[in-house]
Motif scaffolding. Structure first.
Motif, PDB file in Angstrom:
ATOM      1  N   MET A  35     -93.631  20.044  -9.442  1.00  0.00           N
ATOM      2  CA  MET A  35     -92.836  20.907 -10.417  1.00  0.00           C
ATOM      3  C   MET A  35     -91.129  20.771  -9.932  1.00  0.00           C
ATOM      4  O   MET A  35     -90.450  20.507 -10.813  1.00  0.00           O
ATOM      5  CB  MET A  35     -93.383  22.294 -10.594  1.00  0.00           C
ATOM      6  CG  MET A  35     -92.696  23.003 -11.727  1.00  0.00           C
ATOM      7  SD  MET A  35     -93.220  24.574 -12.044  1.00  0.00           S
ATOM      8  CE  MET A  35     -92.485  25.680 -10.831  1.00  0.00           C
ATOM      9  N   MET A  36     -90.895  21.109  -8.871  1.00  0.00           N
ATOM     10  CA  MET A  36     -89.489  21.104  -8.346  1.00  0.00           C
ATOM     11  C   MET A  36     -89.125  19.839  -8.211  1.00  0.00           C
ATOM     12  O   MET A  36     -87.794  19.486  -8.668  1.00  0.00           O
ATOM     13  CB  MET A  36     -89.357  21.868  -7.061  1.00  0.00           C
ATOM     14  CG  MET A  36     -89.649  23.284  -7.163  1.00  0.00           C
ATOM     15  SD  MET A  36     -88.960  24.210  -8.057  1.00  0.00           S
ATOM     16  CE  MET A  36     -87.631  24.952  -7.176  1.00  0.00           C
ATOM     17  N   GLN A  38     -89.853  17.226 -10.393  1.00  0.00           N
ATOM     18  CA  GLN A  38     -89.555  17.060 -11.914  1.00  0.00           C
ATOM     19  C   GLN A  38     -88.178  17.618 -12.186  1.00  0.00           C
ATOM     20  O   GLN A  38     -87.395  17.101 -12.935  1.00  0.00           O
ATOM     21  CB  GLN A  38     -90.681  16.954 -12.723  1.00  0.00           C
ATOM     22  CG  GLN A  38     -91.754  16.332 -12.354  1.00  0.00           C
ATOM     23  CD  GLN A  38     -91.566  14.814 -12.608  1.00  0.00           C
ATOM     24  OE1 GLN A  38     -90.899  14.335 -13.561  1.00  0.00           O
ATOM     25  NE2 GLN A  38     -92.045  13.937 -11.530  1.00  0.00           N
ATOM     26  N   HIS A  39     -88.085  18.986 -12.004  1.00  0.00           N
ATOM     27  CA  HIS A  39     -86.956  19.643 -11.963  1.00  0.00           C
ATOM     28  C   HIS A  39     -85.690  18.989 -11.588  1.00  0.00           C
ATOM     29  O   HIS A  39     -84.607  18.778 -12.335  1.00  0.00           O
ATOM     30  CB  HIS A  39     -87.161  21.125 -11.562  1.00  0.00           C
ATOM     31  CG  HIS A  39     -86.146  21.921 -11.891  1.00  0.00           C
ATOM     32  ND1 HIS A  39     -85.958  22.651 -13.219  1.00  0.00           N
ATOM     33  CD2 HIS A  39     -84.820  22.438 -11.110  1.00  0.00           C
ATOM     34  CE1 HIS A  39     -84.761  23.473 -13.065  1.00  0.00           C
ATOM     35  NE2 HIS A  39     -84.110  23.243 -11.955  1.00  0.00           N
ATOM     36  N   SER A  42     -84.761  15.926 -13.605  1.00  0.00           N
ATOM     37  CA  SER A  42     -84.342  16.075 -14.791  1.00  0.00           C
ATOM     38  C   SER A  42     -82.873  16.524 -14.748  1.00  0.00           C
ATOM     39  O   SER A  42     -82.063  16.078 -15.617  1.00  0.00           O
ATOM     40  CB  SER A  42     -85.230  17.349 -15.492  1.00  0.00           C
ATOM     41  OG  SER A  42     -84.711  17.787 -16.663  1.00  0.00           O
ATOM     42  N   ASN A  43     -82.628  17.337 -13.628  1.00  0.00           N
ATOM     43  CA  ASN A  43     -80.935  17.942 -13.346  1.00  0.00           C
ATOM     44  C   ASN A  43     -80.143  16.668 -13.140  1.00  0.00           C
ATOM     45  O   ASN A  43     -79.161  16.411 -13.596  1.00  0.00           O
ATOM     46  CB  ASN A  43     -81.084  19.043 -12.174  1.00  0.00           C
ATOM     47  CG  ASN A  43     -81.478  20.248 -12.719  1.00  0.00           C
ATOM     48  OD1 ASN A  43     -81.593  20.320 -13.767  1.00  0.00           O
ATOM     49  ND2 ASN A  43     -81.577  21.053 -11.542  1.00  0.00           N
ATOM     50  N   HIS A  82     -78.952  25.295 -14.368  1.00  0.00           N
ATOM     51  CA  HIS A  82     -79.856  24.135 -13.544  1.00  0.00           C
ATOM     52  C   HIS A  82     -80.721  24.880 -12.413  1.00  0.00           C
ATOM     53  O   HIS A  82     -81.366  23.998 -12.023  1.00  0.00           O
ATOM     54  CB  HIS A  82     -78.774  23.342 -12.644  1.00  0.00           C
ATOM     55  CG  HIS A  82     -78.050  22.331 -13.710  1.00  0.00           C
ATOM     56  ND1 HIS A  82     -78.635  21.325 -14.440  1.00  0.00           N
ATOM     57  CD2 HIS A  82     -76.615  22.241 -13.860  1.00  0.00           C
ATOM     58  CE1 HIS A  82     -77.541  20.767 -15.012  1.00  0.00           C
ATOM     59  NE2 HIS A  82     -76.312  21.336 -14.639  1.00  0.00           N
ATOM     60  N   GLY A  83     -80.771  26.177 -12.479  1.00  0.00           N
ATOM     61  CA  GLY A  83     -81.905  26.641 -11.405  1.00  0.00           C
ATOM     62  C   GLY A  83     -81.409  26.312  -9.844  1.00  0.00           C
ATOM     63  O   GLY A  83     -82.237  25.996  -9.113  1.00  0.00           O
ATOM     64  N   MET A  87     -83.731  25.850  -6.553  1.00  0.00           N
ATOM     65  CA  MET A  87     -83.714  24.392  -5.667  1.00  0.00           C
ATOM     66  C   MET A  87     -83.018  24.466  -4.334  1.00  0.00           C
ATOM     67  O   MET A  87     -83.618  23.708  -3.432  1.00  0.00           O
ATOM     68  CB  MET A  87     -83.117  23.263  -6.519  1.00  0.00           C
ATOM     69  CG  MET A  87     -83.346  23.140  -8.019  1.00  0.00           C
ATOM     70  SD  MET A  87     -85.094  22.457  -8.078  1.00  0.00           S
ATOM     71  CE  MET A  87     -85.063  20.977  -7.320  1.00  0.00           C
TER      72      MET A  87
END
Length: 142
Positions: A35-36, A38-39, A42-43, A82-83, A87
């Motif tokens: 999940m991270m 992919q995150h 994406s960023n 962007h979280g 990250m």
């Protein structure tokens, strides 16, 4: 000559890195939960889109719009969207520093673009992309 090397060397490193297999890849592997991963991907795609939009706005002589995109999508004020805090704790120190360097450079670019001096604006943008190149040259994720 030195200026040319500063421009060409990162391009050569990135271009030749595509010729290596995963086993030969000298970049540090950073393993992330799916999940991270992919995150983060994406960023990075969003960052690339933002840089493209910045260039389009500069080409259309709209530095204020370029500045707004840089700050809102890449700069220090974009970190929450962007979280980044989630990250950052999963990244090695050098990768985290490269990311922070890119975000700070984007905020500096935004200020330069608002000043209207084209040469210093492009120089500031090259500092943004240099941080990207540094990270992509040193690290890979899985």
């Amino acid at each position: 000559m030195r200026k040319k090397l500063q421009i060409i060397a990162p391009i050569v490193l990135v271009a030749t890195s595509n010729l290596l297999t995963a086993d030969e890849d000298p970049r540090r592997l950073v393993e992330l939960p799916e999940m991270m991963q992919q995150h983060m991907m994406s960023n990075m795609r969003d960052h690339l889109v933002a840089i493209n939009e910045i260039l389009i706005n500069l080409a259309n002589e709209q530095p204020d719009q370029a500045a707004e995109i840089a700050e809102s999508q890449l700069g220090m004020s974009s970190l929450e969207s962007h979280g980044a805090s989630h990250m950052a704790r999963l990244m090695p120190e050098g990768m985290r520093q490269a990311g922070t360097s890119m975000h700070r450079a984007a905020s500096r670019f935004s200020l330069k673009a608002q000043e209207g001096d084209l040469l210093s604006t492009y120089k500031a943008l090259s500092e943004v992309t240099s941080a990207c190149v540094a990270c992509h040259t040193g690290y890979r994720i899985r």
